[in-house]
Structure formats: structure tokens, C-alpha cells
Design a protein around this motif. Structure first.
Motif, PDB file in Angstrom:
ATOM      1  N   ALA A 164       0.832  -1.212   0.000  1.00  0.00           N
ATOM      2  CA  ALA A 164       0.000   0.000   0.000  1.00  0.00           C
ATOM      3  C   ALA A 164       0.863   1.258   0.000  1.00  0.00           C
ATOM      4  N   VAL A 165       2.001   1.204   0.710  1.00  0.00           N
ATOM      5  CA  VAL A 165       2.911   2.352   0.748  1.00  0.00           C
ATOM      6  C   VAL A 165       3.453   2.645  -0.647  1.00  0.00           C
ATOM      7  N   ASP A 166       3.882   1.618  -1.364  1.00  0.00           N
ATOM      8  CA  ASP A 166       4.403   1.814  -2.724  1.00  0.00           C
ATOM      9  C   ASP A 166       3.345   2.450  -3.623  1.00  0.00           C
ATOM     10  N   ALA A 167       2.117   1.954  -3.517  1.00  0.00           N
ATOM     11  CA  ALA A 167       1.034   2.510  -4.341  1.00  0.00           C
ATOM     12  C   ALA A 167       0.742   3.955  -3.943  1.00  0.00           C
ATOM     13  N   THR A 168       0.796   4.232  -2.643  1.00  0.00           N
ATOM     14  CA  THR A 168       0.519   5.590  -2.162  1.00  0.00           C
ATOM     15  C   THR A 168       1.596   6.564  -2.611  1.00  0.00           C
ATOM     16  N   LEU A 169       2.862   6.163  -2.502  1.00  0.00           N
ATOM     17  CA  LEU A 169       3.952   7.042  -2.930  1.00  0.00           C
ATOM     18  C   LEU A 169       3.853   7.332  -4.423  1.00  0.00           C
ATOM     19  N   ALA A 170       3.512   6.335  -5.200  1.00  0.00           N
ATOM     20  CA  ALA A 170       3.347   6.546  -6.643  1.00  0.00           C
ATOM     21  C   ALA A 170       2.213   7.532  -6.917  1.00  0.00           C
ATOM     22  N   ALA A 171       1.122   7.404  -6.161  1.00  0.00           N
ATOM     23  CA  ALA A 171      -0.012   8.324  -6.340  1.00  0.00           C
ATOM     24  C   ALA A 171       0.363   9.745  -5.935  1.00  0.00           C
ATOM     25  N   LEU A 172       1.150   9.880  -4.863  1.00  0.00           N
ATOM     26  CA  LEU A 172       1.586  11.202  -4.413  1.00  0.00           C
ATOM     27  C   LEU A 172       2.496  11.861  -5.448  1.00  0.00           C
ATOM     28  N   VAL A 173       3.424  11.092  -6.007  1.00  0.00           N
ATOM     29  CA  VAL A 173       4.329  11.633  -7.021  1.00  0.00           C
ATOM     30  C   VAL A 173       3.542  12.072  -8.253  1.00  0.00           C
ATOM     31  N   ASP A 174       2.620  11.235  -8.698  1.00  0.00           N
ATOM     32  CA  ASP A 174       1.818  11.564  -9.876  1.00  0.00           C
ATOM     33  C   ASP A 174       0.999  12.826  -9.639  1.00  0.00           C
ATOM     34  N   ALA A 175       0.386  12.919  -8.447  1.00  0.00           N
ATOM     35  CA  ALA A 175      -0.426  14.103  -8.138  1.00  0.00           C
ATOM     36  C   ALA A 175       0.445  15.349  -8.032  1.00  0.00           C
ATOM     37  N   ALA A 176       1.631  15.215  -7.430  1.00  0.00           N
ATOM     38  CA  ALA A 176       2.530  16.369  -7.293  1.00  0.00           C
ATOM     39  C   ALA A 176       2.979  16.874  -8.650  1.00  0.00           C
ATOM     40  N   ARG A 177       3.240  15.969  -9.581  1.00  0.00           N
ATOM     41  CA  ARG A 177       3.671  16.390 -10.909  1.00  0.00           C
ATOM     42  C   ARG A 177       2.546  17.100 -11.657  1.00  0.00           C
ATOM     43  N   ARG A 178       1.342  16.634 -11.462  1.00  0.00           N
ATOM     44  CA  ARG A 178       0.206  17.334 -12.096  1.00  0.00           C
ATOM     45  C   ARG A 178       0.066  18.737 -11.506  1.00  0.00           C
ATOM     46  N   CYS A 179       0.223  18.836 -10.188  1.00  0.00           N
ATOM     47  CA  CYS A 179       0.136  20.153  -9.550  1.00  0.00           C
ATOM     48  C   CYS A 179       1.260  21.063 -10.024  1.00  0.00           C
ATOM     49  N   GLY A 180       2.467  20.503 -10.171  1.00  0.00           N
ATOM     50  CA  GLY A 180       3.591  21.299 -10.642  1.00  0.00           C
ATOM     51  C   GLY A 180       3.343  21.880 -12.011  1.00  0.00           C
ATOM     52  N   LYS A 181       2.739  21.087 -12.889  1.00  0.00           N
ATOM     53  CA  LYS A 181       2.420  21.577 -14.228  1.00  0.00           C
ATOM     54  C   LYS A 181       1.364  22.669 -14.185  1.00  0.00           C
ATOM     55  N   ASP A 182       0.430  22.564 -13.253  1.00  0.00           N
ATOM     56  CA  ASP A 182      -0.662  23.539 -13.166  1.00  0.00           C
ATOM     57  C   ASP A 182      -0.274  24.792 -12.398  1.00  0.00           C
ATOM     58  N   LEU A 183       0.863  24.737 -11.681  1.00  0.00           N
ATOM     59  CA  LEU A 183       1.171  25.815 -10.748  1.00  0.00           C
ATOM     60  C   LEU A 183       1.452  27.135 -11.456  1.00  0.00           C
ATOM     61  N   ARG A 184       2.112  27.084 -12.601  1.00  0.00           N
ATOM     62  CA  ARG A 184       2.398  28.332 -13.328  1.00  0.00           C
ATOM     63  C   ARG A 184       1.099  29.040 -13.701  1.00  0.00           C
ATOM     64  N   GLU A 185       0.127  28.263 -14.171  1.00  0.00           N
ATOM     65  CA  GLU A 185      -1.162  28.853 -14.510  1.00  0.00           C
ATOM     66  C   GLU A 185      -1.891  29.330 -13.260  1.00  0.00           C
ATOM     67  N   SER A 186      -1.682  28.631 -12.138  1.00  0.00           N
ATOM     68  CA  SER A 186      -2.308  29.056 -10.881  1.00  0.00           C
ATOM     69  C   SER A 186      -1.802  30.423 -10.462  1.00  0.00           C
ATOM     70  N   VAL A 187      -0.505  30.664 -10.646  1.00  0.00           N
ATOM     71  CA  VAL A 187       0.054  31.977 -10.303  1.00  0.00           C
ATOM     72  C   VAL A 187      -0.647  33.055 -11.120  1.00  0.00           C
ATOM     73  N   ARG A 188      -0.821  32.801 -12.396  1.00  0.00           N
ATOM     74  CA  ARG A 188      -1.438  33.795 -13.260  1.00  0.00           C
ATOM     75  C   ARG A 188      -2.924  33.962 -12.959  1.00  0.00           C
ATOM     76  N   SER A 189      -3.626  32.861 -12.806  1.00  0.00           N
ATOM     77  CA  SER A 189      -5.079  32.956 -12.630  1.00  0.00           C
ATOM     78  C   SER A 189      -5.443  33.505 -11.262  1.00  0.00           C
ATOM     79  N   GLN A 190      -4.755  33.032 -10.201  1.00  0.00           N
ATOM     80  CA  GLN A 190      -5.099  33.519  -8.857  1.00  0.00           C
ATOM     81  C   GLN A 190      -4.705  34.978  -8.696  1.00  0.00           C
ATOM     82  N   ALA A 191      -3.553  35.359  -9.234  1.00  0.00           N
ATOM     83  CA  ALA A 191      -3.148  36.762  -9.122  1.00  0.00           C
ATOM     84  C   ALA A 191      -4.093  37.664  -9.904  1.00  0.00           C
ATOM     85  N   GLN A 192      -4.685  37.109 -10.983  1.00  0.00           N
ATOM     86  CA  GLN A 192      -5.600  37.904 -11.797  1.00  0.00           C
ATOM     87  C   GLN A 192      -6.990  37.991 -11.184  1.00  0.00           C
ATOM     88  N   TRP A 193      -7.485  36.875 -10.644  1.00  0.00           N
ATOM     89  CA  TRP A 193      -8.892  36.815 -10.259  1.00  0.00           C
ATOM     90  C   TRP A 193      -9.137  36.759  -8.764  1.00  0.00           C
TER      91      TRP A 193
END
Length: 393
Positions: A141-170
Motif C-alpha cells: 500500500a505504501v508503494d502505491a501511495t507514494l506513486a499516487a503522491l508523485v503523480d499528483a505532485a507532478r500534475r500540480c507542478g504543471k498547473d502551478l504556473r497557470e495558478s500563479v497567473r489565474s489567482q493573481a488575476q482573479w
């Protein structure tokens, strides 16, 4: 804890074990992990952060308790303790799974990093302590959880640049009308510092993502400079909406200075390019020059120092030019009365620069034409004193 162990023998009733597990987790203030996944996606951001902090502290304490007790128990008690540890670990992993499933947001990335560290550190210790093989339910379960955390973190990292722009704008921040520092600067620079609390984990998790696209460096090694650049781009867009060209340059000067100051006074500077500060200092020099060109060059031009009228017309024209100059000074000071430079050092530099560009030209005009008498004429010292009141807001 010793009283709980008999209920976690292999022959104990499941209902008893569940009730006692709840009591055990309550002692660490984390019994709510048993209900994670049931509507946890709707938890407020602050509540998620609070639970992650409590959870991490509880897991660390729990791991120390297991390690200490493990040394002084009989083999039968160690087996029961292993079952308790397995049940506790399984329950604690629910939080990690729930965080990984949250909707992408800047706060989610912070939570993911805060969860990844104890999962990757504490659970392997428990596995070694109780000799759990890789196929044991908890390590699997730990291996599966760590993989899920890494995958989610990478998705967030990709979205973060747009988050800076959108949150600062709106985000409902008030746009400062005096050119002072925008509230989004403090928020995002603080967020970037929080992001680097787990800098090693951040670059481990994101370091291989986008490796080919980033020339082998990976997302993790370029994330902070790119996020700061996104913030600066947002500020440029906001500056364009201000009414006066000079005010736009003052706004960018204030905000660039604030970004640099927050960066060099924190660990952020360790993750920025070597020439990053120098580039921003050159930009600030450019903002000051552009401000002078927009706000004061037209005022000084009223003096007509570069023109040489015929002697017969010189006195009359000089008188008109001085009158126009006084009017332009009053208009400029009036328009800039509410402009603000909060930092006293930067304010002093800007005031001195204005004076050095306006007062000497005015003094030269007075010295070249002592015969001219203009109503409301002031000395160069009086003009300098008037300019020294700028940027107080």
C-alpha cells in the motif's frame, strides 16, 4: 498500549480490534483518519493543512512508540504489536490517499510534499522493525501511495504556473492605486518559500518530470525561477491598467524591489540563477529611467534650455517658459501626490534622482536669466523641498 495488544492477536474479533484501534488513534488526535475518503475532497484548505500537520506529528510519535516498545516485549507480544502497527499504518495511509485525490491547487502541492516525506521515511522503518516482506499489505500500500503522491505532485507542478497567473488575476485582491506593492507578491513569495520547506523532496519528486523538454534538468530544477517569472508577468499586465505611464513604472519598481528583497532574504536565492538579482537590479534602473522620461522630462522641457531665441525675444519667451514650467511642476506633483514608495531606501533614491534631473536644470535657467521676473518665482532650494515630499502616498 500493552492493554491493547491482546485484542490484536490473530484470533481476536475484528469488531473489538476496530473499536480499540479507534481509541488508540484518538490518543494521537488522528482518529478522523478512519473516515478519510468520505467527503474529504470538500475540506477547506486550512483544515487540510491542519490535518496534515497533526497527522505527520502523530505518525512520528507513533513510530517512536513502536520502536521503543518493540525492544522489551515477548515474541507473542511483538506479533500483536505488529498487527497493531499494521492496522495503524493502514489507517494512517488513508490521509495520504485522500490528499492525492484532492482537486489540483497550490495548497494541494504543499500538502502532498508534507505527506510524502513521512510516508517515505516512517513506513519503511516499520517494515524493517516487523519484518514485513514487500508483498505484505502495508508495504504494498505504501508503494502505491507514494506513486499516487508523485503523480499528483507532478500534475500540480504543471498547473502551478497557470495558478500563479489565474489567482493573481482573479483572486479578490485590491489593486493598489498608488503604485505600491500588490498583495499577490507577499502571498506568492511566501508560498514559494513554503514550497521549499521540502526542497529535497520537491526536486526528487519533480526532478525527472519533463527531463527531455528541460534539457535534462527536469521540472524540479526550473520550477522556482519559472514561477517567479510568471508572477512578474502578471504584474506587468496589471501595471498596464494604471492610468499614468509614470505610475506604471513606479508600480513595477516597487513590486520588483519587493520580490528581490523577499528572495535574497530567504532560501529562495539558492534556487535562482546566479545573475537573477543583477538582472532585476538592471530592470529597476530601467523603471526609474522610464519614470523620469514619462513624468519629468516633459516638465524640464518647458524650460527650453536647448533653444536659443533671438536676444530681443529672449526675456519674453523665458518668462513664458518659466510660467509653463511652474504650472507643469504643480500638475506633476498634484498627479503624483498619492503615489507611494513604501520602502524608505527606495523612496530616497527615487526622490534624489528626480531632484538631480529637475533642480539643476531649473537653477541653470535662473542663473542664465537673472533679469526675468515671474510671478510666483521660487528658488531652486524651494523646488527641491517641494520634490522631497513625493511618494509619501
Amino acid at each position: 498500549m500493552l492493554l491493547l495488544l491482546p485484542s490484536f492477536s490473530s484470533s481476536s474479533a475484528t469488531s473489538d480490534s476496530d473499536a480499540l484501534l479507534s481509541r488508540w488513534l484518538t490518543g494521537f488526535d488522528v482518529a478522523w483518519v478512519l473516515d478519510m475518503g468520505k467527503g474529504s475532497e470538500s475540506l477547506p484548505r486550512r483544515e487540510v493543512g491542519r490535518r496534515v500537520r497533526v497527522w505527520a506529528q502523530a505518525l512520528s510519535t507513533m513510530e517512536r512508540v513502536f520502536r521503543k516498545r518493540h525492544r522489551h516485549l515477548t515474541d507473542a507480544q511483538v506479533a500483536c504489536l505488529g498487527n497493531l502497527a499494521s492496522a495503524s499504518a493502514t489507517a494512517m495511509l488513508k490521509l495520504a490517499g485522500a490528499v492525492a485525490k484532492l482537486r489540483n491547487s497550490p495548497s494541494k502541492l504543499l500538502a502532498l510534499l508534507d505527506v510524502y516525506v513521512p510516508v517515505s521515511e516512517a513506513f519503511p522503518v516499520l517494515a524493517r522493525m516487523f519484518s514485513w516482506c514487500p508483498t505484505h499489505p502495508v508495504p504494498a500500500a505504501v508503494d502505491a501511495t507514494l506513486a499516487a503522491l508523485v503523480d499528483a505532485a507532478r500534475r500540480c507542478g504543471k498547473d502551478l504556473r497557470e495558478s500563479v497567473r489565474s489567482q493573481a488575476q482573479w483572486y479578490p485582491w485590491r489593486m493598489p492605486q498608488g503604485g505600491e506593492v500588490h498583495p499577490c507578491v507577499g502571498f506568492w513569495m511566501g508560498y514559494f518559500r513554503c514550497l521549499l520547506r521540502n526542497s529535497v523532496t520537491l526536486y526528487f519528486v519533480l526532478g525527472n518530470e519533463g527531463k527531455e523538454e528541460e534539457g535534462g534538468l527536469g521540472m524540479g530544477l526550473t520550477l522556482v525561477p519559472e514561477l517567479v517569472a510568471s508572477l512578474e508577468a502578471v504584474l506587468e499586465e496589471k501595471a498596464a491598467a494604471l492610468a499614468f505611464p509614470g505610475l506604471r513604472h513606479v508600480f513595477m519598481l516597487n513590486n520588483t524591489f519587493a520580490i528581490v528583497r523577499r528572495a535574497v532574504r530567504s532560501d529562495l536565492k539558492l534556487f535562482l540563477p546566479r545573475d537573477w538579482v543583477r538582472v532585476r537590479e538592471q530592470r529597476m534602473e530601467g523603471y526609474i529611467k522610464a519614470y523620469l522620461e514619462a513624468s519629468w522630462a516633459p516638465v524640464v522641457a518647458r524650460l527650453g534650455l536647448d533653444t536659443k531665441p533671438a536676444a530681443v525675444l529672449q526675456r519674453r519667451r523665458t518668462s513664458r517658459r518659466l510660467s509653463a514650467f511652474y504650472s507643469a511642476v504643480e500638475n506633476a506633483c498634484g498627479a503624483q501626490r498619492c503615489w507611494k514608495v513604501p520602502n524608505p531606501v527606495l523612496r530616497g533614491i527615487l526622490r534624489r534622482t528626480v531632484s538631480e534631473n529637475v533642480v539643476p536644470a531649473y537653477r541653470r535657467c535662473l542663473e542664465d536669466h537673472p533679469e526675468v521676473d515671474v510671478a510666483g518665482e521660487r528658488t531652486a532650494e524651494e523646488l527641491e523641498q517641494q520634490l522631497s515630499d513625493l511618494f509619501e502616498g
